[in-house]
Design an enzyme around this catalytic site. Structure first.
Site, mmCIF file in Angstrom:
data_model
loop_
_atom_site.group_PDB
_atom_site.id
_atom_site.type_symbol
_atom_site.label_atom_id
_atom_site.label_comp_id
_atom_site.label_asym_id
_atom_site.label_seq_id
_atom_site.Cartn_x
_atom_site.Cartn_y
_atom_site.Cartn_z
ATOM 1 N N SER A 182 20.494 -64.772 -110.965
ATOM 2 C CA SER A 182 19.699 -63.894 -111.823
ATOM 3 C C SER A 182 19.943 -62.416 -111.569
ATOM 4 O O SER A 182 19.724 -61.586 -112.462
ATOM 5 C CB SER A 182 18.208 -64.196 -111.634
ATOM 6 O OG SER A 182 17.850 -64.126 -110.265
ATOM 7 N N HIS A 208 12.905 -58.780 -109.093
ATOM 8 C CA HIS A 208 14.248 -58.610 -109.629
ATOM 9 C C HIS A 208 14.447 -57.146 -110.014
ATOM 10 O O HIS A 208 13.484 -56.442 -110.330
ATOM 11 C CB HIS A 208 14.478 -59.493 -110.853
ATOM 12 C CG HIS A 208 14.676 -60.936 -110.530
ATOM 13 N ND1 HIS A 208 13.628 -61.807 -110.323
ATOM 14 C CD2 HIS A 208 15.807 -61.660 -110.354
ATOM 15 C CE1 HIS A 208 14.106 -63.012 -110.042
ATOM 16 N NE2 HIS A 208 15.429 -62.955 -110.059
#
Length: 269
Positions: free
Chosen positions: A44, A251
């Protein structure tokens, strides 16, 4: 980058300088960039989770138009670009589903991988929802996995890349530190938990860098460029817990992709 490719590239630079002096090399730099075949692999952090602007065709892989591979390709116009990185990917997913675009003509490969194998998501879930003791214990388990199992898994990925793209330069990018200690966060995890999470990220990076070096690959450390932009810094390039879109938690945001990962890849590619 292999020696033969480095030598050829150096010769090309020298020739380009001579041609520029004579006025004959005007298109050389563009031609060099456009001759590259680039493949972006990984999890990711490479697909761009957290940056928004996801390509609907990528489904659950959540590939973002703001992810660093897309930004690098837009800036350098390679002759071909394949983007197979996928949210949630582990080492086995890379070897099973992401390597098809690689071939003997591939010049550049980028990859982030290993965090999901080491249990990153479960570490953060444990630390956010359970006690400090549980958090520290889960981090210790992750570090033990990095010692015992992850090196062999990384070897399998790196060997598979070399087998399919033997001439490629491979850039293995690491993960940032997540927290600025003594920063602006007034609630949430304890400083001890934040320090332990940072330490685990650095531990993972060190193990990844060792395996990359043993395969002749470049390890690109993103920690320096993210310093000052961690969670609790006041200018974070990382999401903290995002309760409205939990998958984006921990993230890089769009600024982390463009200001952190992109220049790091550019410096190594």
């Amino acid at each position: 980058m292999k020696l033969s490719r480095f030598a050829a590239f150096s010769s090309a630079l020298l020739l380009g300088g001579v041609l520029a002096l004579t006025g004959a090399g005007q298109a050389h730099a563009t031609d060099t960039a456009q001759s590259l075949d680039y493949v972006a692999l990984g999890d990711s952090y490479s697909s761009g989770v957290g940056a928004g602007s996801y390509d609907s065709a990528s489904g659950n892989c959540l590939r973002s138009t703001r992810a660093y591979p897309q930004l690098w390709a837009a800036a350098h116009s390679p002759s071909s670009f394949a983007f197979t990185a996928c949210a949630g990917a582990r080492t086995g997913d890379v070897t099973a589903t992401q390597l098809d675009p690689l071939n003997s003509a591939t010049d550049l490969v980028s990859v982030t991988i290993g965090g999901n194998d080491a249990g990153f998501s479960d570490v953060m879930t444990t630390c956010v929802l359970q006690s400090e003791a549980s958090c520290l214990a889960r981090i210790a388990t992750a570090r033990a996995y990095v010692d015992s199992t992850l090196p062999g898994q990384l070897d399998q990925v790196y060997s598979a890349i070399s087998a399919k793209a033997p001439a490629a330069q491979v850039v293995v990018l690491g993960y940032p530190r997540f927290y600025k200690l003594g920063g602006s966060c007034l609630i949430g995890l304890s400083e001890k938990e934040r320090a332990a999470i940072n330490g685990a990220s650095e531990y993972l990076n060190a193990a990844t860098a060792k395996r990359a070096a043993d395969h002749g690959y470049d390890f690109a450390d993103v920690v320096p460029v993210f310093t000052g932009h961690e969670i609790c810094s006041g200018a974070a390039w990382l999401h903290s817990v995002n309760w409205t879109n939990i998958v984006e938690s921990y993230h890089p945001n769009a600024a982390g992709q463009s200001g952190g990962y992109l220049p790091t890849l550019t410096a190594h590619a």
